[in-house]
Design an enzyme around this catalytic site. Structure first.
Site, PDB file in Angstrom:
ATOM      1  N   LYS A 327       0.929  -1.120  -0.005  1.00 12.36           N
ATOM      2  CA  LYS A 327      -0.045  -0.052  -0.038  1.00 12.36           C
ATOM      3  C   LYS A 327       0.889   1.074   0.043  1.00 12.36           C
ATOM      4  O   LYS A 327       1.864   1.418   0.884  1.00 12.36           O
ATOM      5  CB  LYS A 327      -0.849   0.094   1.245  1.00 12.36           C
ATOM      6  N   GLU A 413     -19.230  -6.425  10.864  1.00 14.40           N
ATOM      7  CA  GLU A 413     -20.083  -5.669  11.779  1.00 14.40           C
ATOM      8  C   GLU A 413     -21.092  -6.744  12.225  1.00 14.40           C
ATOM      9  O   GLU A 413     -21.380  -6.478  13.583  1.00 14.40           O
ATOM     10  CB  GLU A 413     -20.842  -4.703  10.809  1.00 14.40           C
ATOM     11  N   ARG A 441     -25.125  -3.368   7.981  1.00 17.28           N
ATOM     12  CA  ARG A 441     -24.676  -4.770   7.784  1.00 17.28           C
ATOM     13  C   ARG A 441     -24.707  -5.616   8.712  1.00 17.28           C
ATOM     14  O   ARG A 441     -24.633  -6.784   8.724  1.00 17.28           O
ATOM     15  CB  ARG A 441     -23.110  -4.578   7.367  1.00 17.28           C
TER      16      ARG A 441
END
Length: 696
Positions: A327, A413, A441
């Site tokens: 990244k 979640e 979610r």
């Protein structure tokens, strides 16, 4: 001559690594100047790179990386994730035939290089701005975006659906789902992997592993297989077409053997794959994937070779290619930043220093975290939980003070909510800090595991309402409605930062049922906390549950507001005063339980009542109307108008612009009041400056 030398040096890579930009390059060519991109300038769509050599693809990747760095420096946005997939993006569009072949980017925040290669380069300066490009993939934006994204862990499910749909239509296009090591921690991804293995449909899953969010197995930065020449060679061996087709034939033959022999053959095959691919493939293989990896995600030679072999192989079933990336790759400030410059505001290209405005007042998120710390200082039962969003929810701040009482459960979640419910059964005080849009979610768990059992889980729903540049995918429009319809749920919303701190203190004392608080993205108002009754350590005072307050008295119209939109109601009252109208402004504080005494007063003392909320239909206004209708309060002369978010998704822009588009600005509130009072001309006059821009 100097220009020519610079071009040659660029092709060779001044940094010594062809995927990275050197300090000299950043200082010499970027800054405020457009980077030198002679090859990229010839590319508008993926078809233009089909005949590129690998060396040209490497140069193209360097130019795209420079373009992304320069572009995002002017707009802000998701930088680190996009820099990490430059080579992968180039390889995918070189090998596959998009848009006929479908590439689904999970979440979509890493898709900036994809947008550049698919006809949108000239609009990158508009990204995340009003009427500009979305920060995520979006079906209405381009035929190269086959599936919209913004939330995590959806790509494999969508890709599998596309693969099944393709087979129903007797087509042979490829389907590629690109999912990160963070997104694959979401349970939905495993559900999709399980189903993909069972259906055995041809599709390609690329696991983009950048070591930012570790997988829940041995796939992590400490003991992941090294990526180098040997790993690349073994990956190319696994992707070899004759070997894979031989295995397809072998699978068919062994199915004719007695069951014990089939099991023995399968075990030998599993061991052989372990010998080739190394540790870690068992999880995916057991789910029915053909595993290839790990592959250096910045090595275009390997990427192109492997993707081409997988594309051209005639076999049945899903293939998972495990790609290792970095990244922030190629941009020194991003590589060295703790968050890899994941999400940034505008910045200086040479140094990476972001031009963050020095806010006079902290964010609501900061106030929430400090308020929760104050509660935890006094109560050792307080626990903080988040779903891979420590920075966004303020839980990283809480974790610094209470590392042993903070739990990051990953992008999960559903698990976060039920995990919190389990903690509540043991007498602890769990605080589940999840964005309003992401709590959607975990809704079944909120209903079944918390509300039904009356377990006192506390939900802190950050980013409630309109959220600006992140647009419709992250808008917290629905939480008042989806939480408000549940029995056994306390629901509150602060009008300013002091109220937020008081509500944190109040919710921490609620032990007989679940509770939730919604608060907006952005900064506080700068209220005097001490004067508002907040302690020096941000310790709030306990409020009376279900009790609102009147902030401004009047007689002509009642503006009954819920949450941070109270401030717009106060501003609307000023506009009305300038037009000779006296308005009462109520800060209701609670949606459940509703302050019925205050509602009674408002309805009795005013000819017009207007509820105002930054939420969808079915929210606070619906609760007020239900109460009033059932008690005959709407049977007389009272004129009632609910003001809510419109029944449409609102695109990205500034929060102020979005509230204008939604018809919830102070002028819109005042205009509604004037119109309801029969003063149509004044109503239009108040709105006139806002009618030019139109709605979106």
């Amino acid at each position: 001559m100097a220009r020519a030398r610079r071009v040659v040096a660029r092709a060779q890579g001044l940094s010594g690594d062809p995927t990275k930009l050197s300090v000299d390059e950043r200082e010499g060519d970027l800054g405020d100047l457009k980077p030198y991109t002679p090859l990229l300038d010839t590319v508008n769509y993926p078809i233009h790179i089909k005949n590129f050599s690998v060396d040209q693809l490497k140069q193209l990747a360097r130019e795209i990386r420079a373009d992304v760095i320069q572009s995002v420096s002017k707009t802000g946005g998701h930088l680190g994730s996009s820099l990490g997939v430059v080579e992968l993006t180039v390889a995918l569009h070189h090998v596959f035939n998009t848009p006929e072949d479908r590439i689904i980017w999970d979440v979509g925040h890493q898709a900036y290089p994809h947008k550049i290669l698919t006809g949108r380069r000239n609009r990158m300066s508009t990204i995340r701005q009003s009427h500009g490009l979305s920060g995520f993939t979006k079906r209405t934006e381009s035929e190269y975006d086959p599936f919209g994204a913004g939330h995590s862990s959806t790509s494999i499910s969508a890709g599998l659906g596309m693969a099944v749909g393709r087979d129903f239509k007797n087509k042979n296009n490829k389907v590629i789902a690109v999912i990160g090591d963070g997104a694959i921690t979401g349970g939905m991804a495993y559900e999709a992997l399980n189903n993909a293995g069972f259906l055995d449909k041809n599709m390609i899953i690329i696991l983009n592993d950048n070591n930012q969010v570790s997988l829940p197995t041995q796939y992590n930065g400490k003991n992941q297989d090294p990526v180098g020449a040997m790993s690349g060679m073994l990956s190319r061996l696994q992707s070899n077409r004759p070997l894979r087709e031989l295995r397809e034939i072998a699978k068919g033959v062994t199915k004719q053997f007695p069951q014990p022999i089939q099991e023995l053959t399968a075990k030998v095959d599993e061991y052989a794959r372990g010998m080739i691919s190394g540790r870690g493939s068992t999880l995916f293989e057991e789910l029915g994937m053909y595993y290839i990896g790990t592959v250096d995600g910045h090595n275009l030679n390997d990427l192109v070779s492997i993707l081409r072999e997988v594309k051209n192989t005639e076999s049945v079933g899903p293939v998972l290619i495990h790609v290792s990336t970095e990244k922030g790759r190629g941009y020194h400030p991003a590589e060295n930043a703790s968050d890899k410059m994941h999400g940034v505001v505008k910045y200086d290209v040479k140094t990476g220093k972001q031009f963050k405005a020095q806010a006079k007042v902290a964010s609501y998120t900061q106030f929430f975290a400090e308020g929760l710390i104050a509660e935890a200082e006094a109560d050792d039962r307080v626990i903080g939980i988040h779903a891979a969003m420590g920075g966004g929810t303020g839980m990283n701040i809480f974790e610094k003070r209470f590392p042993d009482r903070t739990f990051d459960v990953g992008i999960a979640e559903q698990h976060a909510v039920t995990f919190a419910a389990g903690l509540a059964t043991e007498g602890l005080k769990p605080w589940c800090a999840i964005y309003s849009t992401f709590l959607q979610r975990g809704y079944d768990q909120v209903v079944h595991d918390c509300a039904l059992q009356k377990l006192p889980v506390r939900f802190a729903m950050d980013r409630a309402g309109l959220v600006g540049a992140d647009g419709a995918t992250h808008c917290g429009a629905f939480d008042i409605a989806y939480m408000g319809c549940l029995p056994n749920m306390y629901i509150c919303a602060p009008s300013d930062e002091a109220e937020l701190l008081h509500m944190v203190a109040t919710m921490n004392q609620i032990d007989d049922a679940p509770s939730c608080i919604r608060f907006p993205r952005g900064n506080g108002l700068g209220v005097d906390l001490a004067e508002a009754g907040v302690g020096p350590n941000k310790k709030g005072s306990v409020l009376e549950i279900g009790k609102g307050r009147i902030l401004r008295g009047g007689k002509d119209v009642a503006l009954v507001a819920y949450g941070s939109i109270v401030q717009y109601a106060l501003a609307a009252a000023d506009i009305l005063a300038a037009n000779g109208i006296s308005a009462t402004v109520a800060d209701m504080r609670w949606c459940k339980p509703l302050d019925t005494k205050l509602i009674n007063h408002m309805a009795k003392e005013h000819p017009v009542m207007i509820t105002v909320e930054e939420g969808s239909i079915g929210g606070f206004g619906a609760h007020v109307m239900q109460y009033m209708a059932m008690n005959g309060m709407m049977d007389g002369n009272l004129k009632f108008r609910p003001m809510i978010l419109p029944d449409r998704f609102i695109d990205h822009g500034s929060q102020k612009e979005q509230l204008e588009w939604a018809g919830l600005s102070p002028s819109h509130i005042a205009s509604t009041a004037l119109s309801t009072l029969g003063r149509e001309r004044d109503s239009l006059a108040v709105l006139e400056p806002h009618l030019i821009g139109g709605a979106k």
